[in-house]
Design a protein around this motif. Structure first.
Motif, short mmCIF file in Angstrom:
data_model
loop_
_atom_site.label_atom_id
_atom_site.label_comp_id
_atom_site.label_asym_id
_atom_site.label_seq_id
_atom_site.Cartn_x
_atom_site.Cartn_y
_atom_site.Cartn_z
N THR A 77 2.45 1.72 -3.43
CA THR A 77 1.45 2.21 -4.38
C THR A 77 1.19 3.70 -4.16
O THR A 77 1.13 4.49 -5.11
N GLN A 78 1.05 4.09 -2.89
CA GLN A 78 0.80 5.50 -2.57
C GLN A 78 1.99 6.37 -3.01
O GLN A 78 1.79 7.44 -3.59
N GLN B 26 0.84 -1.20 0.00
CA GLN B 26 0.00 0.00 0.00
C GLN B 26 0.87 1.25 0.00
O GLN B 26 0.60 2.21 -0.73
N GLN C 171 -11.70 -3.18 3.31
CA GLN C 171 -11.27 -1.78 3.22
C GLN C 171 -12.48 -0.87 2.98
O GLN C 171 -12.60 0.19 3.60
#
Length: 160
Positions: free
Chosen positions: A24-25, A21, A143
């Protein structure tokens, strides 16, 4: 596999997902920095990838007010990333679609990443890929529920 081994593997997977994550961010933030796109603008362009959407659908997807979406679409249109067009089934509605420059940006930045991911996935069996799909789908549902729960808490606190 013992229950301790399974618990350790679940913990390792959790850390791996967190690192994924974060990676990706970082990538998306770098794209935003290089191309001058805010997080909301990137989310809007991503939402438009499959095809034209109404401004109200965009607002729901990226959780902005209709007025904020109008401003966002104005900015993206001015930069050539989107265009407005009449809905072919209801001329009163306006649709927003990704323009050629948005497709060019995607082709330049995101398609190579997708191709590398597809190449990496080729080494797995159909059963393994099915399991990965199931895990990712289940994780997305968790999520999305977490987002809904957090919004409900935030909205109830705003009303107090």
């Amino acid at each position: 596999m013992s229950s301790e081994d399974k618990a350790a593997l679940i913990e390792t997977l959790g850390r791996t997902v967190m690192r994924w994550q974060d990676a990706t961010q970082k990538f998306d933030e770098l794209v935003g920095h290089i191309y001058g796109l805010s997080a909301s603008e990137r989310l809007c362009l991503s939402f438009l990838w499959p095809g034209p959407q109404t401004a109200s659908a965009i607002a729901r997807e990226i959780r902005l007010t209709p007025a904020a979406v109008t401003t966002l679409v104005d900015r993206l249109e001015k930069r050539g990333y989107v265009r407005r067009k009449a809905d072919p089934t209801d001329r009163r509605k306006v649709m927003v679609e990704a323009a050629e420059s948005a497709h060019e940006l995607t082709a330049q930045v995101y398609l190579p990443l997708g191709a590398a991911g597809a190449k990496m996935l080729e080494k797995y069996s159909m059963a393994e890929l099915g399991m990965v799909d199931k895990v990712l789908s289940d994780a997305m549902a968790i999520q999305e529920q977490a987002v809904a729960n957090l919004l409900a808490i935030h909205n109830s606190e705003q009303q107090d």
